[in-house]
Write an enzyme that holds these catalytic residues in place. Structure first.
Site, mmCIF file in Angstrom:
data_model
loop_
_atom_site.group_PDB
_atom_site.id
_atom_site.type_symbol
_atom_site.label_atom_id
_atom_site.label_comp_id
_atom_site.label_asym_id
_atom_site.label_seq_id
_atom_site.Cartn_x
_atom_site.Cartn_y
_atom_site.Cartn_z
ATOM 1 C CG ASP A 1 -16.945 15.133 -1.244
ATOM 2 O OD1 ASP A 1 -17.249 15.996 -2.290
ATOM 3 O OD2 ASP A 1 -16.266 15.153 -0.009
ATOM 4 C CG HIS A 2 -18.325 15.460 -8.583
ATOM 5 N ND1 HIS A 2 -17.408 15.021 -9.239
ATOM 6 C CD2 HIS A 2 -19.438 15.488 -9.119
ATOM 7 C CE1 HIS A 2 -17.845 14.695 -10.523
ATOM 8 N NE2 HIS A 2 -18.473 15.015 -10.652
#
Length: 512
Positions: free
Chosen positions: A482-483
């Site tokens: 998850d950026h």
């Protein structure tokens, strides 16, 4: 979870089944209208999106109504079974002892763990193998082996009434067709009937909906258990021509004498259907998106909608990792360590160095929450679909303990015996898709987690070692993250650490 009428009749409502579960599908009724039940007696088996569980009734008395038939979905809080006070003359032995429990009920029902009056020694009955006899000729429902008696840790079992009494005609028709399975067998099938080994109610329903005779299938599961893939393979296989007809055709083709009086002409056989194509009159297969399939669809769709995910990957030389595993198992063959356990240990080491990936995003609070413990999810393919059982506080386990826990957890997941609580609360997932014979993948993150490590198959490949070309055991590692919780530097650092430990397992010693 109940409603009392003026006559003392109690309506037991379907209880809360766990986190995020609002409904359940009735798999099998274990009592019928007219039966006497005791406190905490299991009355129905239901399937939620996470597990198949028995529901115990908190009241004693006589069953006057069953709300719902096998295959019907009931929402939480709706009527499940109605119980009236038992007639004094028909009261079973030992029933009077439980009159107080019947008057007061037994409180909140805890799925799989009784309702508070079963005694401290009472344990959850694990689902057992189903013996589904083949249907008897003439359309009558096949007789079913009686359930083996439960250990004498609770009140005596009430007498059973006719199977299926009080359930609507649709359910009875399903039993007659061989689809719905009766009580779990005690280990032997009725004389003269073939026992069919089935565990999953999904398999039974799939066979029933498509008219597949389970008795004609050969199970590919452990001990000959019929799995979903066996039913799907039967659906994909064109029906075989009866042996007698084929033999007659061969006889006609081998007979040189022309037809004449007393010798009818050979009947022309229809042209064989093309292999792999559906019959001309076949219709579309419609599979309802229910149960665990719907939960998987909802969860993965939400993950794709909410999480800006990125996947990075790297090839790694796993030759030394396999050699390390072989050395460990040679030293202590009674407690073998799997490659998956070593990879789990490597992930735990990486998460200690990069805790940003052991986290989730709280969208309502607009914050990132890093978990104190690593609750490691293990993706496991089962007959019911993809499940992700969780090993809580996996960082506290030794490598051998990890291996044992992984083996037991995946076995329980495939058998469908894991409680719903074991399928939620993960903080990081390890997905070994290499078992399907593929090299790489871009998996979807198990919402609301922040990262997932995927491992491809380990195969021989040319590899440069000390400037020389050699054949090595190579695998592809992929990290989907998850950026929002971190940038590429953290994710790349974690994946590089994992790859380095795969190539040089000795590096783990510095972090254990």
């Amino acid at each position: 979870m109940s409603a009392r009428t003026a006559t003392g009749t109690r309506v037991f409502l379907l209880p809360d089944l766990g986190e995020g579960l609002s409904e359940a599908e009735i798999v099998e009724w274990k009592v019928a209208v007219g039966d006497l039940v005791t406190v905490d007696q299991s009355v129905v088996e239901v399937e939620t999106a996470k597990a198949v569980v028995d529901v115990p009734c908190p009241y004693a008395g006589r069953v006057v109504a069953l709300h719902g038939a096998a295959g019907e979905t009931r929402p939480v809080g709706q009527p499940l079974i109605t119980v009236a006070p038992a007639d004094g003359g028909d009261e079973p032995a030992g029933h009077a002892t439980y009159r107080e429990e019947e008057r007061a009920g037994s409180g909140n029902v805890l799925i799989g763990y009784g309702t508070g009056h079963g005694g401290s020694a009472r344990r959850r009955r694990r689902p057992r193998l189903t013996l589904a006899p083949e249907p008897v000729a003439g359309g009558a429902a096949a007789a079913v082996a009686e359930r083996a008696p439960e250990p004498a840790t609770g009140p005596p079992s009430a007498p059973r009434g006719p199977a299926g009494a009080g359930v609507d005609a649709a359910a009875s028709a399903g039993v007659a067709a061989g689809g719905a399975v009766g009580p779990v067998g005690g280990g032997t099938a009725p004389t003269g009937e073939t026992a069919v080994l089935v565990i999953s109610p999904i398999v039974r329903r799939l066979a029933r909906d498509h008219g597949v005779d389970l008795g004609s299938l050969r199970g590919t599961g452990p001990g000959g258990v019929i799995r979903r893939c066996d039913v799907e393979a039967a659906l994909a296989t064109p029906p075989q021509r009866p042996a007698g007809r084929a033999a007659a055709r061969d006889q006609h083709s081998a007979d040189p004498a022309p037809p004449g009086p007393g010798r009818p002409a050979a009947v022309a056989e229809p042209a064989p259907a093309h292999v792999g194509l559906a019959p001309a009159d076949a219709s579309d297969v419609v599979i309802p998106l229910t149960g665990i399939r719907r939960v998987i669809a909802d969860k993965l769709s939400r993950s794709r909608r909410e999480i800006p995910e990125v996947t990075i990957w790297v090839d790694a030389d796993a030759t030394a990792l396999l050699a390390t595993r072989a050395a460990i198992n040679a030293a202590t063959p009674d407690a073998p360590v799997s490659v998956l356990a070593l990879l789990a240990r490597i992930c735990l080491s990486g998460l200690r160095r990069f805790p940003q990936l052991n986290a989730h995003v709280d969208t309502e609070g607009q914050r990132i929450v890093q978990s104190a413990g690593v609750h490691l999810g293990i993706a496991a393919q089962t007959d019911r679909g993809l499940l992700v059982p969780v090993l809580r506080d996996a960082q506290r386990l030794t490598t051998r303990e990890l291996a044992a826990a992984l083996a037991q957890t995946t076995a329980d997941a495939r058998a469908g015996t894991l409680p719903p609580a074991r399928l939620t609360g993960g903080t990081f997932t390890l997905n070994n898709y290499g078992v399907f014979g593929v090299d790489g993948s871009t998996p979807i993150i198990n919402h609301p987690e922040a990262a997932l490590l995927g491992v491809g198959r380990i195969v021989d490949k040319p590899w440069v070692v000390d400037g020389q070309l050699a054949v090595r055991k190579v695998t592809q590692l992929s990290l989907t993250f998850d950026h929002r919780v971190c940038d590429g530097g953290v994710a790349g650092g974690f994946l590089r650490h994992v790859a380095d430990c795969v190539e040089q397992p000795a590096l783990l010693v510095a972090n254990v």
